[in-house]
Scaffold this motif. Structure first.
Motif, PDB file in Angstrom:
ATOM      1  N   GLU A 241      52.017  26.835  53.491  1.00  0.00           N
ATOM      2  CA  GLU A 241      50.582  27.030  53.261  1.00  0.00           C
ATOM      3  C   GLU A 241      50.199  28.491  53.499  1.00  0.00           C
ATOM      4  O   GLU A 241      49.461  29.105  52.714  1.00  0.00           O
TER       5      GLU A 241
ATOM      6  N   ASN B 277      49.241  31.233  50.296  1.00  0.00           N
ATOM      7  CA  ASN B 277      47.984  31.967  50.170  1.00  0.00           C
ATOM      8  C   ASN B 277      48.207  33.472  50.158  1.00  0.00           C
ATOM      9  O   ASN B 277      47.617  34.200  49.352  1.00  0.00           O
TER      10      ASN B 277
ATOM     11  N   GLU C 266      50.148  34.590  46.958  1.00  0.00           N
ATOM     12  CA  GLU C 266      49.276  34.438  45.787  1.00  0.00           C
ATOM     13  C   GLU C 266      48.219  35.536  45.748  1.00  0.00           C
ATOM     14  O   GLU C 266      47.948  36.133  44.693  1.00  0.00           O
ATOM     15  N   ASN C 267      47.617  35.827  46.887  1.00  0.00           N
ATOM     16  CA  ASN C 267      46.634  36.915  46.943  1.00  0.00           C
ATOM     17  C   ASN C 267      47.288  38.258  46.635  1.00  0.00           C
ATOM     18  O   ASN C 267      46.716  39.101  45.925  1.00  0.00           O
TER      19      ASN C 267
ATOM     20  N   GLN D 124      36.421  34.946  52.306  1.00  0.00           N
ATOM     21  CA  GLN D 124      37.603  34.927  51.473  1.00  0.00           C
ATOM     22  C   GLN D 124      38.205  36.308  51.317  1.00  0.00           C
ATOM     23  O   GLN D 124      37.495  37.302  51.171  1.00  0.00           O
TER      24      GLN D 124
ATOM     25  N   GLY E 204      41.568  31.718  42.755  1.00  0.00           N
ATOM     26  CA  GLY E 204      42.531  31.392  43.799  1.00  0.00           C
ATOM     27  C   GLY E 204      42.321  29.999  44.330  1.00  0.00           C
ATOM     28  O   GLY E 204      41.527  29.208  43.810  1.00  0.00           O
ATOM     29  N   SER E 205      43.049  29.692  45.395  1.00  0.00           N
ATOM     30  CA  SER E 205      42.925  28.362  46.001  1.00  0.00           C
ATOM     31  C   SER E 205      41.629  28.203  46.753  1.00  0.00           C
ATOM     32  O   SER E 205      41.204  27.093  47.051  1.00  0.00           O
TER      33      SER E 205
ATOM     34  N   ASP F 286      40.270  36.724  48.687  1.00  0.00           N
ATOM     35  CA  ASP F 286      40.243  36.802  47.228  1.00  0.00           C
ATOM     36  C   ASP F 286      38.810  36.872  46.749  1.00  0.00           C
ATOM     37  O   ASP F 286      38.056  35.917  46.884  1.00  0.00           O
TER      38      ASP F 286
ATOM     39  N   LEU G 263      41.158  28.995  49.812  1.00  0.00           N
ATOM     40  CA  LEU G 263      41.357  28.873  51.262  1.00  0.00           C
ATOM     41  C   LEU G 263      41.212  30.226  51.952  1.00  0.00           C
ATOM     42  O   LEU G 263      40.619  30.330  53.013  1.00  0.00           O
TER      43      LEU G 263
ATOM     44  N   ARG H  42      39.167  23.830  52.503  1.00  0.00           N
ATOM     45  CA  ARG H  42      39.480  24.402  53.805  1.00  0.00           C
ATOM     46  C   ARG H  42      39.574  23.322  54.869  1.00  0.00           C
ATOM     47  O   ARG H  42      40.496  23.306  55.692  1.00  0.00           O
TER      48      ARG H  42
ATOM     49  N   ARG I 285      35.391  25.229  48.189  1.00  0.00           N
ATOM     50  CA  ARG I 285      36.196  26.006  49.139  1.00  0.00           C
ATOM     51  C   ARG I 285      36.119  25.427  50.543  1.00  0.00           C
ATOM     52  O   ARG I 285      37.118  25.348  51.253  1.00  0.00           O
TER      53      ARG I 285
END
Length: 447
Positions: A349, A353, A356-357, A402, A409-410, A404, A412, A289, A285
């Protein structure tokens, strides 16, 4: 105000003007008084010559003035205009009626025939007077002293009237000079204002360097600032390059660790594999990041622009194909022509995020809304999930935490989203809805 160059120059100019005009006023007053006194002495000299021409000695040696001066002021008692003739030998006097029974007293006379001016004598009423006198010696050796005097108040009145007329002219001159200095200061400081605007454009990231053509006194400063900006840009480029190299350098060992984790799980060492995976996940992560932060290009804010609808549609299309997105409905409420002052990759970007979250926690739907406000563009991503408690929501907004917590997840999270939004001078906020969570970010427009 006290630290303003304009105010200091204006204050110095005002003081200088007032002092200069005060000195000029005093000087003009003195010169005018001197001029008036000379004019009075000239008039008195004419009267004195007339008085001398009218003065004779009789055959028996008596002093007579025939005819007397015709100016009526000499006939009015204590009028301020006086004449007197004194026989030096006998001390007998002939005088104007204006003297009444008083006598003009002067210092000792000079040589015969010499004209002398005495600017300060005491008149019959105690007033200050100006006098001219001359001692005359005739062919028979007899002599007399002729004096003509005038009250000094006539000079003072003339000077007072002159000053009264002069004062408005000096005040008007002061106003004109102050206005001229104001224009001069404004014109003189204009290059600094231009430089200030150029610096503000750099701070607002509209330009990368100072684009000004300044006078020779200011141009070196602009050149030095540009050199500093160039050095800063090179230093940032080197820092991004090192961060990217470091992140990529760590990716290979992390991939090896992932293989080792899978091998440990096959051997049944699940606890050890979980601990290593947890540590490796934290490292991954951080690496991702730093890669995302390294991709941020300082200086694009204010110059970059993209259409929000296109970027949001692309992000939603990708998330729809994920396992979480397949079960959800996505709504996009964005005007077709709405543009945001941000690079398209950076906006992708951020939305990637957030969407997706939101998809990971939503029950049935995710909504993306964007609108233009005064001086900014506001974008919100909302879901109908359980939301986040206030305490956890504040923690999620903290750097390095985070959003998430389910994994997958990614990695980030909001930290990278915050970094990107902050790089563009924006603001990120999270609020619970009923139901769900709304994450809003705003990006300022740079005019």
């Amino acid at each position: 105000m006290g630290n303003s160059i304009r105010f200091r120059l204006w204050l110095a100019a005002t003081i200088s003007i007032l002092v200069a005009l005060a000195i000029a006023g005093a000087g003009l007053r003195y010169l005018f008084e001197l001029h008036v006194e000379r004019r009075v002495v000239g008039e008195l000299t004419v009267d004195l010559n007339e008085l001398i021409g009218a003065t004779t000695f009789t055959s028996d040696g008596r002093l007579v003035v025939t005819p007397v001066l015709t100016d009526p002021r000499f006939a009015n008692p204590l009028s301020g205009y006086y004449w007197q003739v004194e026989d030096i030998g006998t001390g007998s006097l002939e005088r104007s009626r204006s003297l009444w029974d008083a006598k003009l007293v002067l210092p000792a006379s000079g040589e015969g025939g010499e004209l002398r001016t005495v600017e300060e004598i005491t008149g019959p009423a105690g007033e200050l007077s100006i006098a001219v006198e001359r001692t005359i010696i005739d062919a028979g050796g007899r002599s007399f002293r002729a004096i003509v005097a005038e009250d000094h108040r006539t000079v003072e009145v003339s000077v007072s009237e002159y000053v009264r007329d002069l004062a408005p002219a000096l005040l008007m001159l002061a106003a004109v000079l102050m206005a001229a200095f104001f224009i001069q200061i404004t014109v003189g400081l204009a290059p600094l204002q231009t430089l200030r605007v150029a610096v503000r454009n750099v701070i607002a990231q509209r330009t990368a360097r100072l684009e000004v053509t300044a006078p020779s006194e200011v141009q070196p400063l602009a050149d030095e600032i540009n050199r500093l900006l160039d050095a800063q840009e090179k230093a940032l480029a080197r820092a991004r390059s090192r961060a990217t190299d470091l992140a990529h350098g760590l990716k290979t060992p992390l991939q090896v660790l992932s293989a080792d984790i899978r091998a440990l799980r096959r051997k049944g060492e699940t606890d050890l594999a979980d601990e290593i995976e947890k540590s490796a996940g934290a490292i991954r992560r951080h690496v991702e990041r730093e890669l995302a932060r390294a991709r941020l290009a300082p200086g694009v804010a204010g110059m970059a622009s993209c259409r929000v609808s296109e970027t949001a549609a692309g992000v939603i299309a990708v998330v729809r194909r994920t396992p979480s997105g397949k079960r959800l409905s996505f709504t996009m409420d964005v005007a077709e022509d709405l543009t945001a002052p941000i690079d398209e990759g950076d906006l992708s970007e951020i939305l990637g995020n957030l969407v997706e979250n939101a998809a990971r926690y939503a029950k049935s739907s995710v909504r993306v809304h964007a609108s233009a406000a005064v001086g900014e563009v506001i974008v919100a991503v909302a879901d109908d999930g359980p939301g986040i408690p206030d305490a956890d929501r504040q923690s999620a907004l903290s750097r390095g935490v985070q959003l998430d917590s389910k994994g997958g997840g990614s990695g980030l999270g909001l930290a990278i989203v915050s970094d990107i939004v902050e790089a563009y001078g924006g603001h990120l906020a999270m609020d619970n809805a009923d139901p769900g969570l709304v994450v809003t970010f705003s990006l300022p427009r740079h005019s």
